[in-house]
Design a protein around this motif. Structure first.
Motif, PDB file in Angstrom:
ATOM      1  N   ASP A  90       0.824  -1.215   0.000  1.00 23.97           N
ATOM      2  CA  ASP A  90       0.000   0.000   0.000  1.00 23.97           C
ATOM      3  C   ASP A  90       0.858   1.266   0.000  1.00 23.97           C
ATOM      4  OD1 ASP A  90      -2.217  -1.639   0.072  1.00 23.97           O
ATOM      5  OD2 ASP A  90      -2.418  -1.528   2.259  1.00 23.97           O
ATOM      6  N   ILE A  98      -0.739  11.051  -4.271  1.00 23.12           N
ATOM      7  CA  ILE A  98      -1.089  10.266  -3.088  1.00 23.12           C
ATOM      8  C   ILE A  98      -0.462  10.937  -1.870  1.00 23.12           C
ATOM      9  CG2 ILE A  98      -0.978   8.015  -1.989  1.00 23.12           C
ATOM     10  CD1 ILE A  98      -2.722   8.074  -4.451  1.00 23.12           C
ATOM     11  N   GLU A 153     -12.950   1.965   3.157  1.00 19.53           N
ATOM     12  CA  GLU A 153     -11.793   1.908   2.264  1.00 19.53           C
ATOM     13  C   GLU A 153     -12.214   1.604   0.826  1.00 19.53           C
ATOM     14  OE1 GLU A 153      -8.311   0.395   5.403  1.00 19.53           O
ATOM     15  OE2 GLU A 153      -9.188  -0.988   3.916  1.00 19.53           O
ATOM     16  N   SER A 180     -14.275   4.709  -0.676  1.00 15.81           N
ATOM     17  CA  SER A 180     -13.485   5.932  -0.899  1.00 15.81           C
ATOM     18  C   SER A 180     -12.154   5.689  -1.594  1.00 15.81           C
ATOM     19  CB  SER A 180     -13.234   6.639   0.434  1.00 15.81           C
ATOM     20  OG  SER A 180     -12.503   5.801   1.308  1.00 15.81           O
ATOM     21  N   ARG A 181     -11.831   4.389  -1.836  1.00 13.93           N
ATOM     22  CA  ARG A 181     -10.560   4.042  -2.497  1.00 13.93           C
ATOM     23  C   ARG A 181      -9.366   4.581  -1.702  1.00 13.93           C
ATOM     24  NH1 ARG A 181     -12.103   5.334  -8.854  1.00 13.93           N
ATOM     25  NH2 ARG A 181     -13.924   3.932  -8.931  1.00 13.93           N
ATOM     26  N   THR A 182      -9.343   4.334  -0.454  1.00 15.29           N
ATOM     27  CA  THR A 182      -8.256   4.737   0.435  1.00 15.29           C
ATOM     28  C   THR A 182      -7.835   3.556   1.291  1.00 15.29           C
ATOM     29  OG1 THR A 182      -9.854   5.486   2.097  1.00 15.29           O
ATOM     30  CG2 THR A 182      -9.040   7.145   0.537  1.00 15.29           C
ATOM     31  N   ARG A 183      -6.813   3.795   2.108  1.00 11.81           N
ATOM     32  CA  ARG A 183      -6.371   2.822   3.112  1.00 11.81           C
ATOM     33  C   ARG A 183      -6.362   3.529   4.454  1.00 11.81           C
ATOM     34  NH1 ARG A 183      -7.740   0.085  -0.197  1.00 11.81           N
ATOM     35  NH2 ARG A 183      -6.649  -1.598  -1.312  1.00 11.81           N
ATOM     36  N   GLY A 192      -4.301   8.181   0.568  1.00 12.86           N
ATOM     37  CA  GLY A 192      -5.047   8.287  -0.687  1.00 12.86           C
ATOM     38  C   GLY A 192      -4.921   9.666  -1.287  1.00 12.86           C
ATOM     39  N   SER A 193      -5.736   9.937  -2.290  1.00 11.97           N
ATOM     40  CA  SER A 193      -5.738  11.255  -2.923  1.00 11.97           C
ATOM     41  C   SER A 193      -6.492  12.255  -2.047  1.00 11.97           C
ATOM     42  CB  SER A 193      -6.374  11.172  -4.313  1.00 11.97           C
ATOM     43  OG  SER A 193      -7.715  10.762  -4.212  1.00 11.97           O
ATOM     44  N   ASN A 216     -10.390  11.655  -2.137  1.00 11.49           N
ATOM     45  CA  ASN A 216     -10.770  10.419  -1.465  1.00 11.49           C
ATOM     46  C   ASN A 216     -10.541  10.498   0.042  1.00 11.49           C
ATOM     47  OD1 ASN A 216     -11.401   9.438  -3.984  1.00 11.49           O
ATOM     48  ND2 ASN A 216      -9.465   8.338  -4.233  1.00 11.49           N
ATOM     49  N   ILE A 217      -9.469  11.190   0.436  1.00 11.57           N
ATOM     50  CA  ILE A 217      -9.209  11.373   1.873  1.00 11.57           C
ATOM     51  C   ILE A 217     -10.345  12.165   2.515  1.00 11.57           C
ATOM     52  CG2 ILE A 217      -7.716  12.583   3.506  1.00 11.57           C
ATOM     53  CD1 ILE A 217      -5.339  11.737   1.820  1.00 11.57           C
TER      54      ILE A 217
END
Length: 327
Positions: A223, A233, A270, A273-276, A288-289, A292-293
């Motif tokens: 990740d 990112i 996650e 929103s396409r995050t970790r 993330g971006s 998305n954050i």
């Protein structure tokens, strides 16, 4: 006294008296004699002024005709002189020295000595200076070798064992992709990064530091590699008390609402929103971006404030649908 005697008496009286009258001819002769004695300045001045004006107009018309004839025969030409053989500027020359300089039409300026000033820095082959006035840098000063940079990233004690276990996977991308020198300092409990001769990117040290910091915060190596491969990112960290001040069981329940049973709520946020996301006690770290954050932070803040997970899921579903339509 008879009538004849009366007439004779009157004539004798008139003859005895002096003559006090003059004839018309005598009056004219008398006026001419007086007028001949006076000077004739007024009429003479007027006649002289008329003659001088006439001469000036004739002289001016003659000069204009001469100037027009000269312009027709010899048209003015501007000679372009090369910068290497630049001639001095010639002074304005007059057609006739006795000419009146007050009139602009009487002055004839020679254009043969005017030189071209279009080239400032010299010939075409010579290097010209920049607009700021400084000469260009020589080739030796434009070398692509970056100056040495050094960065030390501290590692928490509970992440030293994972660091030793994942050390090969950690330093390999930094050496191959960024060209950095990487060293693990056991005594200081830190990872040290330094530029080398193979470093090309000026921001390589910063990217490597973000990569190691993400691993130290608890993210997986795979990740955290997104920080090296992508430019948009970022890492965002905040505490639960930044959203709402909670203590004791209220704080524990807020952490449980964020994680969910078996981590289902965290995984749902996650994926939507396409995050970790990493939960470390009261700290929350998001990778993330920027957009998305923000989505993930808003969902976590709603859970901290007491919103039920079902309502948060519905909001994330709507946001995910809008994101799919946008992309």
């Amino acid at each position: 006294m008879t009538f004849s005697d009366t007439i004779l008496h009157d004539r004798s009286q008139s003859s005895s008296e002096p003559k006090s009258f003059m004839t018309f001819s005598d009056t004219i002769l008398h006026d001419r004699s007086q007028s001949s004695s006076e000077p004739i300045h007024h009429s003479l001045g007027i006649s002289i002024g008329i003659v001088s004006d006439t001469l000036n107009m004739a002289h001016k018309s003659h000069r204009q005709k001469v100037l027009a004839a000269q312009l027709e025969l010899e048209p003015p030409t501007i000679s372009v002189v090369s910068p290497a053989k630049r001639a001095p500027l010639s002074k304005p020359t007059l057609r006739d020295e006795s000419m009146d300089v007050e009139d602009d039409e009487d002055v004839l300026i020679s254009t043969e000595g005017v030189a071209s000033t279009s080239s400032i820095g010299g010939g075409l082959g010579e290097p010209s200076s920049s607009a700021s006035g400084f000469a260009p840098l020589p080739a030796s000063a434009q070398s692509s070798v970056l100056k040495n940079e050094f960065r030390r990233i501290p590692i928490p004690p509970h992440r030293m064992s994972p660091l030793k276990r994942e050390w090969v996977n950690l330093y390999t991308p930094m050496v191959e992709m960024l060209g950095l020198q990487v060293r693990m300092n056991i005594k200081r409990r830190a990872v040290e990064l330094k530029t080398s001769g193979h470093t090309v990117d000026s921001g390589a040290v910063q990217k490597g530091a973000d990569f190691v910091k993400a691993f130290a915060l608890g993210f997986e190596v795979n990740d955290a590699l997104a920080l090296l491969r992508l430019d948009d990112i970022y890492l965002d960290s905040f505490e639960i008390k930044d959203v709402k001040t909670l203590h004791g069981d209220h704080l524990s329940r807020a952490i449980g609402r964020i994680a969910g049973e078996g981590g289902k709520v965290k995984f749902s946020i996650e994926n939507a929103s396409r995050t970790r996301i990493v939960l470390a006690e009261t700290h929350v770290h998001i990778l993330g971006s920027v957009q998305n954050i923000k989505i993930a932070r808003d969902a976590i803040s709603s859970l901290i404030l007491g919103s039920p997970p079902g309502k948060v899921y519905a909001h994330l579903k709507a946001v995910g649908a809008r994101m799919k339509q946008r992309f």
